[in-house]
Design a protein around this motif. Structure first.
Motif, PDB file in Angstrom:
ATOM      1  N   ARG A   1      80.823 -48.379  59.121  1.00  0.00           N
ATOM      2  CA  ARG A   1      81.567 -49.293  58.661  1.00  0.00           C
ATOM      3  C   ARG A   1      83.010 -49.469  59.457  1.00  0.00           C
ATOM      4  NH1 ARG A   1      85.424 -48.136  52.955  1.00  0.00           N
ATOM      5  NH2 ARG A   1      86.346 -50.018  53.064  1.00  0.00           N
ATOM      6  N   LYS A   2      83.380 -50.736  59.748  1.00  0.00           N
ATOM      7  CA  LYS A   2      84.432 -50.830  60.343  1.00  0.00           C
ATOM      8  C   LYS A   2      85.958 -50.357  59.785  1.00  0.00           C
ATOM      9  CE  LYS A   2      82.346 -54.968  63.040  1.00  0.00           C
ATOM     10  NZ  LYS A   2      82.383 -56.458  63.179  1.00  0.00           N
ATOM     11  N   GLU A   3      86.870 -50.074  60.649  1.00  0.00           N
ATOM     12  CA  GLU A   3      88.067 -49.868  60.165  1.00  0.00           C
ATOM     13  C   GLU A   3      88.771 -50.815  59.402  1.00  0.00           C
ATOM     14  OE1 GLU A   3      87.846 -45.620  61.827  1.00  0.00           O
ATOM     15  OE2 GLU A   3      89.103 -46.647  60.132  1.00  0.00           O
ATOM     16  N   VAL A   4      88.695 -52.187  60.100  1.00  0.00           N
ATOM     17  CA  VAL A   4      89.346 -53.395  59.681  1.00  0.00           C
ATOM     18  C   VAL A   4      88.386 -54.343  59.349  1.00  0.00           C
ATOM     19  CG1 VAL A   4      91.277 -54.767  60.008  1.00  0.00           C
ATOM     20  CG2 VAL A   4      91.527 -52.448  60.881  1.00  0.00           C
ATOM     21  N   GLU A   5      88.426 -55.131  58.276  1.00  0.00           N
ATOM     22  CA  GLU A   5      87.335 -56.214  58.082  1.00  0.00           C
ATOM     23  C   GLU A   5      88.134 -57.506  57.820  1.00  0.00           C
ATOM     24  OE1 GLU A   5      83.734 -53.583  56.592  1.00  0.00           O
ATOM     25  OE2 GLU A   5      83.533 -55.556  57.436  1.00  0.00           O
ATOM     26  N   GLN A   6      87.842 -58.451  58.246  1.00  0.00           N
ATOM     27  CA  GLN A   6      88.098 -59.860  57.854  1.00  0.00           C
ATOM     28  C   GLN A   6      87.075 -60.795  57.722  1.00  0.00           C
ATOM     29  OE1 GLN A   6      91.137 -59.854  61.447  1.00  0.00           O
ATOM     30  NE2 GLN A   6      91.712 -61.598  60.321  1.00  0.00           N
ATOM     31  N   ASP A   7      87.132 -61.955  56.797  1.00  0.00           N
ATOM     32  CA  ASP A   7      86.437 -62.836  57.012  1.00  0.00           C
ATOM     33  C   ASP A   7      86.500 -63.748  58.057  1.00  0.00           C
ATOM     34  OD1 ASP A   7      85.823 -65.424  54.477  1.00  0.00           O
ATOM     35  OD2 ASP A   7      84.897 -65.217  56.475  1.00  0.00           O
ATOM     36  N   PRO A   8      85.513 -63.965  59.135  1.00  0.00           N
ATOM     37  CA  PRO A   8      85.573 -64.589  60.363  1.00  0.00           C
ATOM     38  C   PRO A   8      85.882 -66.089  60.220  1.00  0.00           C
ATOM     39  CG  PRO A   8      83.230 -64.097  59.990  1.00  0.00           C
ATOM     40  CD  PRO A   8      84.058 -63.405  58.915  1.00  0.00           C
ATOM     41  N   GLY A   9      85.465 -66.664  58.916  1.00  0.00           N
ATOM     42  CA  GLY A   9      85.750 -68.078  58.640  1.00  0.00           C
ATOM     43  C   GLY A   9      84.561 -68.875  59.220  1.00  0.00           C
ATOM     44  N   PRO A  10      84.809 -70.067  59.762  1.00  0.00           N
ATOM     45  CA  PRO A  10      85.947 -70.577  60.024  1.00  0.00           C
ATOM     46  C   PRO A  10      86.399 -71.229  58.772  1.00  0.00           C
ATOM     47  CG  PRO A  10      84.068 -72.177  60.645  1.00  0.00           C
ATOM     48  CD  PRO A  10      83.571 -70.881  60.468  1.00  0.00           C
ATOM     49  N   PHE A  11      87.803 -71.220  58.842  1.00  0.00           N
ATOM     50  CA  PHE A  11      88.574 -72.162  57.888  1.00  0.00           C
ATOM     51  C   PHE A  11      89.066 -73.541  58.257  1.00  0.00           C
ATOM     52  CE2 PHE A  11      89.740 -69.222  54.202  1.00  0.00           C
ATOM     53  CZ  PHE A  11      88.823 -67.995  54.745  1.00  0.00           C
ATOM     54  N   ASN A  12      88.467 -74.508  57.916  1.00  0.00           N
ATOM     55  CA  ASN A  12      88.955 -75.996  58.187  1.00  0.00           C
ATOM     56  C   ASN A  12      89.908 -76.549  57.309  1.00  0.00           C
ATOM     57  OD1 ASN A  12      87.519 -75.699  60.584  1.00  0.00           O
ATOM     58  ND2 ASN A  12      85.604 -76.124  59.661  1.00  0.00           N
ATOM     59  N   VAL A  13      90.917 -76.686  57.297  1.00  0.00           N
ATOM     60  CA  VAL A  13      91.848 -77.377  56.539  1.00  0.00           C
ATOM     61  C   VAL A  13      92.590 -78.496  56.887  1.00  0.00           C
ATOM     62  CG1 VAL A  13      92.136 -74.837  55.333  1.00  0.00           C
ATOM     63  CG2 VAL A  13      93.769 -76.037  56.736  1.00  0.00           C
ATOM     64  N   PRO A  14      93.150 -79.464  55.801  1.00  0.00           N
ATOM     65  CA  PRO A  14      93.650 -80.406  56.271  1.00  0.00           C
ATOM     66  C   PRO A  14      95.126 -80.217  56.392  1.00  0.00           C
ATOM     67  CG  PRO A  14      93.268 -80.614  53.891  1.00  0.00           C
ATOM     68  CD  PRO A  14      92.570 -79.498  54.187  1.00  0.00           C
ATOM     69  N   GLU A  15      95.909 -81.076  57.125  1.00  0.00           N
ATOM     70  CA  GLU A  15      97.391 -80.840  57.401  1.00  0.00           C
ATOM     71  C   GLU A  15      97.787 -80.649  56.005  1.00  0.00           C
ATOM     72  OE1 GLU A  15      98.183 -84.000  60.287  1.00  0.00           O
ATOM     73  OE2 GLU A  15      99.845 -82.562  60.802  1.00  0.00           O
ATOM     74  N   GLY A  16      98.922 -79.621  55.924  1.00  0.00           N
ATOM     75  CA  GLY A  16      99.638 -79.858  54.505  1.00  0.00           C
ATOM     76  C   GLY A  16      99.118 -78.767  53.675  1.00  0.00           C
ATOM     77  N   ALA A  17      97.959 -78.497  53.692  1.00  0.00           N
ATOM     78  CA  ALA A  17      97.135 -77.387  52.973  1.00  0.00           C
ATOM     79  C   ALA A  17      97.856 -76.294  53.047  1.00  0.00           C
ATOM     80  CB  ALA A  17      95.778 -77.558  53.081  1.00  0.00           C
ATOM     81  N   THR A  18      97.501 -75.323  51.817  1.00  0.00           N
ATOM     82  CA  THR A  18      97.951 -73.892  52.111  1.00  0.00           C
ATOM     83  C   THR A  18      96.786 -73.164  51.932  1.00  0.00           C
ATOM     84  OG1 THR A  18      99.915 -74.029  50.392  1.00  0.00           O
ATOM     85  CG2 THR A  18      98.878 -72.048  50.506  1.00  0.00           C
ATOM     86  N   VAL A  19      96.883 -72.110  53.143  1.00  0.00           N
ATOM     87  CA  VAL A  19      95.724 -71.381  53.213  1.00  0.00           C
ATOM     88  C   VAL A  19      96.013 -69.887  53.052  1.00  0.00           C
ATOM     89  CG1 VAL A  19      95.771 -71.502  55.956  1.00  0.00           C
ATOM     90  CG2 VAL A  19      93.472 -70.955  54.818  1.00  0.00           C
ATOM     91  N   ALA A  20      94.923 -69.153  52.889  1.00  0.00           N
ATOM     92  CA  ALA A  20      95.166 -67.380  52.626  1.00  0.00           C
ATOM     93  C   ALA A  20      94.006 -66.836  53.335  1.00  0.00           C
ATOM     94  CB  ALA A  20      95.358 -67.169  51.311  1.00  0.00           C
TER      95      ALA A  20
END
Lengths: 110, 113
Positions: A1-20
């Motif tokens: 198990r990795k010590e730190v895990e993240q969703d690799p995405g990719p996240f593609n969002v339009p300008e002005g959007a909120t992303v988390a």
């Protein structure tokens, strides 16, 4: 198990959007938490440290939930210049070692 | 920007040859680190140093050695390079270690043929 895990995405969002982005860590004794930003073929650079009380820097807000062992980064009003890979970083309480997530790729689209 | 430089920035070498990467800092920070970055793995710690002549292994230290004879220099050596060591290598420094931020060098891109 990795010590730190993240969703690799990719996240593609339009300008002005909120992303988390979220990140989880495995060691409950971890001491310090950070978000780094890495542009393509460049070195990582500190975006912000993450504190238990949460912290905000302009359009960026970071939160730490120790009970659930996750860290979040919220980007409001996304700009084209926010396109990058965001790295979650944790310093374990086992020495002076920083552990990195694999990063989450963000592309902000015009 | 933190004063940290890596050399060489790019290197192509053949399997079995020795390779040394150098990290030089002008910040007088105590802690220095070598990471490698590969697709799908992110940044992984190879070795780190907490003072002159004080070093310790990271999670992917096999095949690598380090030396720190001066505060400002941290050398990473691949005694006999293998193709699996093709990667981008980043040096980083930290003043306080555990709680402080990391400052990175620009990276050294190594290709082992």
């Amino acid at each position: 198990r990795k010590e730190v895990e993240q969703d690799p995405g990719p996240f593609n969002v339009p300008e002005g959007a909120t992303v988390a982005f979220n990140c989880t860590y495995s060691n409950s004794a971890s001491q310090s938490f950070f978000w780094y930003r890495q542009d393509c073929r460049k070195e990582p650079k500190l975006l912000m440290s993450v504190y238990s009380s949460g912290n905000e820097d302009g359009r960026f807000t970071a939160q730490l939930n120790r009970a659930s062992q996750y860290i979040s980064l919220l980007i409001r009003d996304s700009k084209l210049s926010d396109s990058a890979t965001y790295l979650c970083v944790v310093n374990m309480n086992t020495g002076n070692q920083f552990y990195f997530g694999t990063g989450t790729s963000l592309t902000v689209i015009p | 920007d933190a004063g940290i430089t890596q050399s060489p920035r790019h290197k192509v070498t053949e399997t079995g040859t020795p390779v040394t990467l150098r990290c030089h800092q002008t910040e007088n920070h105590r802690y220095m680190y070598w990471y490698r970055q590969d697709p799908g793995h992110g940044l992984r710690l190879i070795h780190y140093s907490y003072g002159v002549k004080d070093t310790d292994k990271g999670e992917v230290s096999d095949g690598y050695s380090v030396s720190r004879s001066k505060t400002e220099d941290f050398l990473l050596t691949l005694e006999s390079a293998t193709s699996s060591q093709t990667s981008v290598y980043f040096c980083a420094i930290s003043e306080t270690g555990r709680t402080g931020e990391l400052f990175f060098g620009e990276g050294s891109r190594l290709t082992v043929l």
